[in-house]
Design an enzyme around this catalytic site. Sequence first.
Site, PDB file in Angstrom:
ATOM      1  N   ASN A  11      81.260 -29.331 -49.216  1.00 47.65           N
ATOM      2  CA  ASN A  11      80.866 -29.700 -48.221  1.00 47.65           C
ATOM      3  C   ASN A  11      79.216 -29.906 -49.888  1.00 47.65           C
ATOM      4  OD1 ASN A  11      78.313 -30.000 -47.262  1.00 47.65           O
ATOM      5  ND2 ASN A  11      77.352 -28.205 -46.558  1.00 47.65           N
ATOM      6  N   CYS A  12      78.687 -28.895 -50.342  1.00 48.30           N
ATOM      7  CA  CYS A  12      77.544 -28.675 -51.615  1.00 48.30           C
ATOM      8  C   CYS A  12      77.862 -28.128 -52.199  1.00 48.30           C
ATOM      9  CB  CYS A  12      76.138 -29.059 -50.659  1.00 48.30           C
ATOM     10  SG  CYS A  12      75.976 -27.139 -49.456  1.00 48.30           S
ATOM     11  N   MET A  28      71.692 -25.995 -52.250  1.00 46.56           N
ATOM     12  CA  MET A  28      72.734 -27.247 -52.503  1.00 46.56           C
ATOM     13  C   MET A  28      72.085 -27.724 -51.779  1.00 46.56           C
ATOM     14  SD  MET A  28      75.644 -24.582 -52.485  1.00 46.56           S
ATOM     15  CE  MET A  28      74.987 -23.489 -51.077  1.00 46.56           C
ATOM     16  N   CYS A  36      69.199 -30.053 -50.030  1.00 49.14           N
ATOM     17  CA  CYS A  36      68.124 -29.792 -48.848  1.00 49.14           C
ATOM     18  C   CYS A  36      67.720 -28.466 -48.689  1.00 49.14           C
ATOM     19  CB  CYS A  36      68.352 -30.911 -48.090  1.00 49.14           C
ATOM     20  SG  CYS A  36      68.454 -30.022 -46.454  1.00 49.14           S
ATOM     21  N   SER A  47      70.941 -25.472 -48.080  1.00 48.95           N
ATOM     22  CA  SER A  47      72.150 -25.148 -48.105  1.00 48.95           C
ATOM     23  C   SER A  47      71.797 -23.304 -48.668  1.00 48.95           C
ATOM     24  CB  SER A  47      73.140 -25.521 -47.850  1.00 48.95           C
ATOM     25  OG  SER A  47      74.358 -24.540 -47.635  1.00 48.95           O
ATOM     26  N   ASN A  86      79.756 -24.090 -51.351  1.00 46.82           N
ATOM     27  CA  ASN A  86      79.809 -24.664 -49.723  1.00 46.82           C
ATOM     28  C   ASN A  86      81.542 -25.008 -49.346  1.00 46.82           C
ATOM     29  OD1 ASN A  86      78.952 -25.349 -46.599  1.00 46.82           O
ATOM     30  ND2 ASN A  86      78.587 -22.989 -46.970  1.00 46.82           N
ATOM     31  N   TYR A 123      72.836 -20.741 -40.734  1.00 48.19           N
ATOM     32  CA  TYR A 123      72.828 -21.586 -41.584  1.00 48.19           C
ATOM     33  C   TYR A 123      71.931 -23.093 -40.056  1.00 48.19           C
ATOM     34  CZ  TYR A 123      72.766 -26.826 -43.961  1.00 48.19           C
ATOM     35  OH  TYR A 123      73.028 -27.577 -43.852  1.00 48.19           O
ATOM     36  N   GLU A 177      70.463 -34.685 -38.269  1.00 46.97           N
ATOM     37  CA  GLU A 177      69.723 -35.680 -38.320  1.00 46.97           C
ATOM     38  C   GLU A 177      69.896 -37.368 -36.816  1.00 46.97           C
ATOM     39  OE1 GLU A 177      69.464 -40.012 -41.526  1.00 46.97           O
ATOM     40  OE2 GLU A 177      70.240 -37.820 -42.572  1.00 46.97           O
ATOM     41  N   GLY A 181      64.860 -32.151 -44.168  1.00 42.35           N
ATOM     42  CA  GLY A 181      64.428 -31.489 -45.211  1.00 42.35           C
ATOM     43  C   GLY A 181      64.395 -32.402 -46.747  1.00 42.35           C
TER      44      GLY A 181
END
Length: 740
Positions: A174-175, A405, A407, A409, A441, A575, A580, A718
Site C-alpha cells: 500500500n504505502c 504515509m 494522507c 496512514s 503498510n 485505521y 472516496e 485527507g
Amino acid sequence: MKIIKRNGSEATFDVAKIVNAIRGANVTVPEPVRLTEAQIDDAATAVEAECEACGHTVTVEEVQDMVEDQIMAKGAFSVARNYITYRYVQSLKRTSNTTDERILSLIECNNEDVKQENSNKNPTVNSVQRDYMAGEVSKDLANRILLPREVVEAHDEGIIHFHDADYYAQHMHNCDLVNLEDMLQNGTVISGTLIEKPHSFSTACNIATQIIAQVASSQYGGQSISLTHLAPFVDVSRRRIRRDFVRELEELGIEPEEGQVGRIVEERLLDEIRRGVQTIQYQVVTLMTTNGQAPFVTVFMYLNEARDAQEKHDLALIIEETLRQRYEGVKNEAGVWVTPAFPKLIYVLEEDNLEPGQKYYYLTQLAAKCTAKRMVPDYISEKMMRKLKLSAGEVEGEGDVYTCMGCRSFLTPDRSGNGYGNVANAGDYEPGKPKYYGRFNQGVVTINLPDVALSSGGDMDEFWRIFDERLELCYRALMCRHNRLRGTLSDAAPILWQYGALARLPKGEVIDPLLFGGYSTISLGYAGLYECVRYMTGHSHTDAEATPFALAVMQHMNDKCAEWKAATDIDFSLYGTPLESTTYKFAKCLQRRFGVVPGVTDHGYITNSYHVHVAEQIDAFTKLRFESEFQRLSPGGAISYVEVPDMQDNLEAVMSVLRFIYDNIMYAELNTKSDYCQACGFDGEIRIVEDDGKLVWECPHCGNRDQTTLNVARRTCGYIGTQFWNQGRTEEIRDRVLHL
C-alpha cells in the site's frame, strides 16, 4: 433520470423497457395467472417512482430487484419466478467473461463508475485508461481465482471493502515512508543507473523527484518524504557557492570582504533553494507514473527533526520557500494560478513556532496564509503526538513525531525501540533510535459499520455477535493481503527493497522479515461510525448518551487488532478509512439491502471514519475536541477537519485554530474552496446544482458546466481532489456545513 448499466456507463431511464421486460416474462406463463396490462403499467410506474426516491443514480440490478418486488406484490408468482430465472441465466452467461464490457466502456469514456473512481485521475488519458484496463483484469483474477468466495461476496455486497483489488494480482503493498536520507547520503540505483550522493541542494531535489516517481510506480498507495533529509545539502551548496564566489573575486583581483561575501552567498543560495523547491513542486504535478496519475506524495516539514542548529536554520529556509511556492500555486492551461493536488504538505506545530516573538513564528504565519488560500499544509501537533506515539521504553510526553504515509496512514510506534535491529539493512541505521523511514503498510480492508448495525435490527446482543463475525471476515481478508506479499522477492521492486527506499536487501532475497515483528503494518479500516451509532441509539455519536457506545465500538476494534497481533506477530492497526468512491458504493448497497432508513441510509454517502456528520451543526473547536478522543483510538491513521469560509482576510482566526490543534488533537486540517472557471474568469466557489436527478458542477457567474474548463479543488478525504467525484461524494461535498 439516469440509470447505470452493468458496464458502468450511464443511460437515460426508460420506463418502457421495464414494461417490455415484465411483458416478456408475462407471456411465458398460462393466461389465467398472467398480469393485466393495467397491472404491468402500474408495476412499471411504481418502479419509476421508487427509482426517483432513491436519492442516487440506480443500477440495472437495483431496478430489476424492484421489478421482482412489484410483480410478487401483485401475487403473480409464476411471472416473478420466470423473470428471476431469466435473470439468473443471463448472469451465468456474463460470468464467463467479467471484464470485456467494462474495459470497452472505459476506453470509450462512458463508464461512470470508473470515470469517477479517483478524483486525481483523468479517465480520458491513455495512461490512465491503461492502468484501469490492467486493474479490471487484476480484479477479475482476484474475484474468480485469488480471493476466497466469502471475501468476494462480502466485498460485492458492501459488507466489507477489500481495497485496491485492481493491484492484488501483483505482489504490491500500500504505502510507505521513503528513507530519502539513506538514498541521498549513501546513493541509490534508478533504472539500472547508479546515483551517487549529490553535491548540491538543487541536484538533491532533482534526485528526490526521480525517487518519488520510481516509488509511486512500485506500490499503489501514498508515500511521504521529509524536507529534513534535503536540509544537509543546503550547506553543501552554501560552501560550494562561497568557494566559487571567492575564486571569482580572486580572478578579478578583488579582495574579498567577508560581509559582502556572506550576503551574496546567501542571495545565491536562496536562489538555488527556490529552484530546487520549484523542481519538486513542478515535477511532482507533471510527472505521470505507471498508474496514470501524479505521484501521491506528502512532504513533511518538522523543524525539530533537524540534528543541529545549522541544519534547523537551513530546514527553515526550505520550509519557507515551499510554503511560498504553494501559496502561489501552479498555472493551469489558461495561465491562471490554481491550487494543485500534490504534493500534500504537513507542517508540525511546535513549542517554538506558535506565538508572536518566537523564532519560527513567521513560518506558522506563512503556513496559515497558505492554508487559507490553498488548503495545505495540514497540521500535526508535536505536543499531542509525543503523548500518543510511544516506542518501546518511552513515556507519555516524550514519544516520537513522524509523518503519516500519504494522507493519513500512520505506522505503529517502534516496538523494538532499536530500529528493529536493522532488519532492512539500511545505510543510515542508528542503534537505539526508533525507526520510521523505510517502513510501510501492507494493505487495508474496511468494515461497513452501518451494515453491522442494520443487520442486527437494533438488537444490541445481535449487534455484537454480527460485529465479531464481520471482524473475523476482515481478518481473513487481511491475511489474504499479507500472504500475497509473503515470498515476494526483492527483485520485484528494486527501488524499494534493494536500493534504499525501504530496504537494502540482496537480490533474490524475500521480503518476509519486513512483514512481521512490527516493521510494517496492516490496517483494519472502518467507515460510518456516525450512521452505526445513529441506528443503534437513535442519536448522533456527539450526544452524551450515545458517545459511550461509539467509544465501545472503537475500543472493540482495537481489541481485535491487539488479539490478531498477538497471534501472528503482525502489527494490525485500526485505521479511519478515507472513503472516496467507496462511500457511494456502501450507501447504495445499504439502500438495496435495507431500504431508505431516515438519518442512516437516506444519502448517497456514509460518513468517513469517526467524523461528525457533514451536515451536523457544530463549531470548529467543539468538533476537534470531540474527535480527538476517537483519533486516539485510530492509531493506524485518521485525520480530523473543520470546514471554514474564505479566511484569507482573517488569518488570526486561522492561527487560533492552529493553537487549538496544538493543545488538543494530533492531526487536523482546514477545508476551504479554491475554484476557477476558465470560461468566464470567475474566481470563487463553483457550486453544485441538481439537473434531472444528477448533481453537476456549475459556475455561478456564467453557468458553465464543462468540467474540462472548470478548475475545482476540494478536500476529498485527507487529500485534495481536482478531477471531480462520483454522485455520492459530490452529494457529501454539497451537504458540508461551515464550522467557523
